[in-house]
Scaffold this motif. Sequence first.
Motif: not given
Lengths: 197, 618
Positions: A157, A159, B538, B584, B587, B589
């Motif tokens: 959802v 980082e 990532e 993102s 940050r 997502r």
Amino acid sequence: MPDSQDAPAADLPKARIATASLAGCFGCHMAILDIDERLIDLMALVEFDRSPLTDIKKFTKRCDIGIIEGGCCNEENVHVLQDFRENCDILIGLGQCAIMGGLPAMRNAIMHSDEPLRECLEEAYITGRYIRNKTHNIPNDPALPLLLDKVYACSEVVEMDYQIPGCAPTGDVIFETLSKLLTGKFRGFERETIKFD
Amino acid sequence: MTAGETAGAPASGYQDQVAQICDSYDNDPHRMLDILRDVQDRFRWIARETMQTVAEKTGLTQIAVEGVASFYAFLSLAPKGRITIRLCDDIVDQFAGLPEVTESFEKALGIGIGETTSDGGFSLEYTPCIGMCDQAPAAMINDVIVTNLTPEKTRALVAALKSGKRPEDLISPDFDDLTPHQRAVTMVENNIRHAGAVLLGPAAPDAGLKNALDLTPSRIIKELEDSGLRGCGGAGFPTGRKWRFAAETEAERRFVICNADEGEPGTFKDRVLLTERPHLLIEGMTIAARAVGAREGLLYLRGEYIYLRDLLEEVLADRRARGLLGDGIMGVDGFDFDIRLQLGAGAYICGEEGALISSCEGLPGEPKTRPPFPVTRGYLGFPTVVNNVETLCHAARILDRGSKWFFDMGTEGSHGTKLFSVSGDCLNPGIYELPYGLSLKELLEMAGGEDAAAVLVGGPSGAMIARDTFDRKLTFDDLATGGAITVFSKDRNVLEIVEYYMSFFVHESCGYCTPCRVGNVLLQKAVAKFREGLANPEDIAYLKDLSGTIIETSRCGLGMTSPNPILSTLENFPLVYSAMAKPSKDRIRDTFDIQSAIDGARKLAKRRSYVFDRDFSQ
């Protein structure tokens, strides 16, 4: 007491920490208390903002560290987690539910169904063998947040910066990790501290 | 099929028939796969009751029998139609028009994939690569192979079958009058595009065996060691050394097994050797037996190649009659060797030598822990040499022409010739026998595939190569391959190919060890995320990390190579992945979509979200 170890830290502004329990059991918050008397050492370095421990419900200012217990099973979890991401410099996932979804994610195993969520709720509230629910209804109070289609790990959802494994992580691991992070010395976990055999 | 069978119980009087089948194999539990194959053929499925009878006759528990019956894809625990149609769903077939062919089968039969018609007439299912990539799309109809399928051809096939014709009649009206070899080549084209000096060129029959009989076993092995021959199944272990290990192990019995279970998607070279050079293969096995001192041999034929069974049995019978198999071969006193044909039943993992031995022993096809290696403790615990079809054929030719002749072909470290099975987006798919050391580009030019955008060398457990490295050499030291060269044009989606191959490995993992059983599922899901545009940057690191874990901790070659489609495309097609990854925003997502995540609950609760539906207050 010029040689007190707290002296340099005491001169620095204290780090602000916020915590939240999402789809978890509060066990990880209990584990934070397992730090025991070292909590006093820790409190010399930090102060708590929004957290169930302080009962502060909203961020009072920007925080250095956010600690998240539990994954996301409903819309409120997502909302809180996104709020934490916006208001914290570093986010730490604490425990298996935050990292992988944990026990609540067992419902993700209902996958060969057209309506997995309905199937899950019906079994939990109506059709399950050991259910004693006289209303025969699935709870649907307007105050209840809507459930997500499945349970998500926090890192799906937003980082996440760090993850502390365990169910729940031991007080030692939590203390070690936090104090090393606060002093900039965190270099990963010692295998001995996180293995389970 | 009687009404009783469709209702879920075997026909009455089944016990006698099952007992008869068990008796025909001396009630030997090591012949379990043969027994169950026969039960499957007789009843079209393996019912619980029949397993009970098999268990009683062979002295095993019912659960042990069920363990074998449930392991193999071609054995069914639910009633199957009298005619089972297995469509090959390899990615090459998919690109060659399988979706349309599937649709036309489904329409003509009125059932979907995985279903059986209510009258018990037909079953329709998918099966992984059946070794016909050069004539895709292809399918098995019971034991018959049909190739180059189109929707029109499909409709005609189904109409003929429905009118009561046997699958064999679809191949030729006078199928029964054809020789086994004629039947095989009528069903399946050989597509030999280039014959080399060793295997597909002219060869004097049994010249190698004659020479071998003049040599001591140790001298035969020396000859192979000097030739530089390495295993052609993919791993490339020096053949002479393997034979020497087996010969030097003290034992009462020794075995030679030919691995004709070529399941690597895109490989079909052994199919052609089995069809066109069966005598050479048996000659090679006989030489191996002479070298290591084996009296018994097994030829493990993959279940998909059952159409070659009669051909091979005829060859074995012919050689027995001519004194080339059996007791006192070629009049040499004390040189006794015979071969049993062992059919597989649709399990890719059985190409792994330990799993293949398990399968021959009547067990589920699970790999064995190594060491001990089969050369010291193999089939039934005795030293066993397991060699690929091509390797054994090479061995026979080396004994005929000498090690120097073979050694001088190819390059340093990779001697002799190699069969390449070229398929996919090229003009001339088929078999090319060429010396080691030519470049991929040269092979592509021969096959009319110069425009390829990507080439999979060595099947999914090999490597996916991009245009800029087509000048790499086909040798053990550069691009090692068991022979599969699968060509993909620029119109193909690399991620689709990778996802298909991961689903193949998920399907074919034997399930024994967790990294392979679970890890491959996670890898497939991660690749699917990339295809859907739901992957984070990532996730690229995650793919590499998880792949490394699976490779390092799996027990056999399947898990050690299954991440290769991902790893080699990450290396050679990095942009395909990075282009699909979504970074993102602040940050948070971008790949997580709250609206679709709460949609189901919104409908269930019949209310909107007070957090995420902006017009909630209205």
